[in-house]
Every structure is written in C-alpha cells, then in structure tokens.
Enzyme design. Structure first.
Site, PDB file in Angstrom:
ATOM      1  N   GLY A  27       0.819  -1.206   0.000  1.00 19.64           N
ATOM      2  CA  GLY A  27       0.000   0.000   0.000  1.00 19.64           C
ATOM      3  C   GLY A  27       0.848   1.249   0.000  1.00 19.64           C
ATOM      4  O   GLY A  27       1.944   1.282  -0.561  1.00 19.64           O
ATOM      5  N   SER A  28       0.369   2.287   0.686  1.00 12.80           N
ATOM      6  CA  SER A  28       0.997   3.602   0.663  1.00 12.80           C
ATOM      7  C   SER A  28       2.462   3.555   1.085  1.00 12.80           C
ATOM      8  O   SER A  28       3.359   3.885   0.308  1.00 12.80           O
ATOM      9  CB  SER A  28       0.229   4.561   1.571  1.00 12.80           C
ATOM     10  N   HIS A 109       4.909   2.352  12.250  1.00 10.29           N
ATOM     11  CA  HIS A 109       4.080   2.972  13.287  1.00 10.29           C
ATOM     12  C   HIS A 109       4.077   2.013  14.478  1.00 10.29           C
ATOM     13  O   HIS A 109       4.096   0.804  14.297  1.00 10.29           O
ATOM     14  CB  HIS A 109       2.665   3.204  12.763  1.00 10.29           C
ATOM     15  N   GLU A 232      -7.711  28.921   1.110  1.00  7.08           N
ATOM     16  CA  GLU A 232      -6.542  29.720   1.474  1.00  7.08           C
ATOM     17  C   GLU A 232      -5.713  29.096   2.603  1.00  7.08           C
ATOM     18  O   GLU A 232      -4.598  29.548   2.873  1.00  7.08           O
ATOM     19  CB  GLU A 232      -6.978  31.138   1.874  1.00  7.08           C
TER      20      GLU A 232
END
Length: 342
Positions: A27-28, A109, A232
C-alpha cells in the site's frame, strides 16, 4: 537538550544490502519503501496473500512476489506494511510461525507493539522506521534526490545490531537525507495519534467545517466561505512549513496578523486545550486503541457512518465545483482511492 539528528554519514546501507528484506503489503508506505530500497541496491521481496490485486502491480514494477509466509521464511528483515488493525491477523497466520531467532521485525508505526496487539518473541529484533509523510511523498522526494525526515525506534535488540539496521533502512528510503531522530515506540505512537486527532486531521477539518458553516449560516455565499475557510489554508500552512508560525505572521498583512494573535486564542482556547488533554489521556491509557480495535471487530459501523456524513457535507460539493475551475490544482477522487494494503 536538542535531539541528535542522524544523516547519511551516520548510516551504512551495507547493514541491509547483505540481507534479504520482505515488505508485507504493497500500500501507501509499503510500495514507497520497497521501491526506494530496491533503488538503494537492497534485495526486496514482496509478501502478499494469494489473490491479492497488488501482486500484478508489484510484479510489473520488477519485484519478486511470494506468499506472505514464504516471504517471512526467506527474509532477514520483515516490514509489516499493513494497517494497524490488520497486523494481528497477518502476524498470527503467516508471520509468527515463520519467525526465527535473529530476524528483525520492522514497523512504520508503533501501534501494534505499544498496545500489544502482537507480542513478538524475545529473540528477534523489533524496530521502527517512520517517515514523517505519506508514502507517495516518501517516494517522490526520494526520486528527486531529497528525503522525508524519519523517526527510528528500538523496542528489542537481542542481535545487538537493531539500531544499525534501522539507520540503514532509513537511509535506504531517503530518511537520512532529511534527518532522522531516535524515539521510542511509546512516544511515536502516542504523539502520532494525538497529532492526527487534535491538530493535523481532526482539529483542522473540524475547524474548517465550523468556519464554513458559520459564514453560510450568516448568509454569506458558500463559495466565499469555501475560499476563506478552506482554499486559502494551504497558503498559510505553506508559509508555516517554510518559516514557522512567526515567519507566517511576518508574511501576512498587519490586519491578518492582529486578528491571528488577538482573536485566534479566543477560538482555540483553554477549553480546547483541556479537551486535547482528555484526548491525550485516552491515547495514553489505551482507551482510544480499544475503541478503534472494537470498531474494526464490529465491521466499522460508526466509522463508515461518520465518513459518509463527512463526504455528504455541502463543503465537499462546493469545493469540487470550485476546484474544477482551477486546472492547476492536482485532482484526486476519493472514490476507490483507499490505498491497497493487501
């Protein structure tokens, strides 16, 4: 006392190039670590379950893909690149039966180790290398010759080489280019969860939504509310990222700066900090972890409901239309975009 920052000169990639590493999941973080390590001349296996859609993706990128159990058997270093709540099942079925003395378990993690959803045997190294950025940024910066800063931590070190392996891995994925700091599994887990919940994700998204709703309910155009409360924000965050909060204040108008220092603390006030401390307490005592684990065991009913409610909010409809007018903004659809970890 300032933390020691480890750089390229402090890490020796040969502590990995002499070994075989297995990335469990693609995955990521998994795909980024695997590709970066491969390009750092490390022998990488990808471990996936039979039928995983990620097999073809990894093979197309030039990796040898094997079943998870086989990857663990063959590897010296095993990276658990699957979600926190999936780790226990993968570990019990395919990892634990094939862990032997001298191997190294690596995490990005600390959740599973800190909250003891798995308990590795005492004769294996247990380490962490946690880049401080999502996988696609870890990959992109590496290909650009840069690197995302990273954390390392040592939980078990029976082989007396755990830190050398952690630093080598950090170097292999580009972390030592940006700088590496040593921490503990406890500190990384608790601070990471706290940041996600109260500032980076939960705090920011709730603040944006509340600001948007306040303006719209007061009769202002939704488009104006979107620009002022969401669009913004990136400009301000970029300034903070580049020069800190003081640097951001130096770059904005005096009117904006006065509103910042005079009104901001009345919005995010002592009551907010008190609730932050309560959130931290739930992280520290394991209450949040237990809640999240049970939520997954129950099929994520509350999580799915909250996610669906967020996606249906008017700010998402207005934002999608306005972003469509700005072709230079990178578009990313949330539909079907959940990272594959299988």
């Amino acid at each position: 006392m300032a933390a020691k920052i480890y750089r390229d000169k402090d890490a020796d990639i040969r502590n990995l190039t002499k070994k075989t590493v297995a990335v469990i999941g693609f995955g990521s973080q998994g795909h980024a670590h695997a590709l970066n390590l491969k390009e750092s001349k490390v022998k990488v296996l990808i471990g996936l379950y039979k039928g995983s859609k990620s097999r073809a993706v990894a093979q197309k990128l030039g990796f040898e893909v094997v079943d998870t159990a086989e990857a663990v058997k063959r590897a010296d270093v095993i990276f658990m690149a699957v979600p926190d709540t999936k780790i226990p099942a993968v570990y019990e079925k395919d990892v634990a039966p094939n862990l032997t003395k001298g191997k190294t378990l690596l995490f990005s993690h600390g959740f599973a180790i800190h909250y003891k959803t798995i308990v590795p045997p005492a004769d294996v190294n247990v380490i962490m290398v946690a880049p401080k950025g999502p996988g696609h940024i870890v990959r992109r910066q590496f290909t650009e010759g840069k690197g995302v800063p990273a954390l390392i931590a040592i939980y078990q070190n029976p082989g007396k080489d755990a830190k050398k392996i952690a630093l080598a891995w950090a170097k292999g994925v580009g972390g030592t280019r940006g700088g590496v700091i040593e921490t503990t599994f406890k500190e990384e887990t608790e601070t990471d969860l706290f940041g996600e919940q109260t500032v980076l994700c939960g705090g920011v998204s709730a603040l944006i939504t509340a600001g948007y709703e306040t303006l719209v309910e007061a009769g202002y155009q939704p488009e104006m509310a979107y620009f002022e409360c969401l669009h913004e924000l990136k400009l301000i965050v970029d300034l903070i990222n580049e020069a800190g909060i003081a640097g951001m204040r130096f770059s904005i108008s005096e009117t904006a700066e006065y509103g910042d220092v005079a009104v901001g603390p009345k919005i995010v006030d002592a009551g907010t900090k008190k609730r932050m401390k309560a959130a931290l307490k739930r992280i520290q005592n394991g209450a949040f972890a237990r809640e999240w684990i049970k939520e997954n065991e129950d099929g994520q009913p509350n999580f799915k409901r909250l996610r669906k409610e967020g996606e249906a909010h008017d700010i998402e409809k207005v934002g999608a239309r306005l972003r469509g007018l700005m072709p230079w903004i990178k578009k990313r659809s949330i539909k079907g975009s959940q990272a594959s970890y299988s």
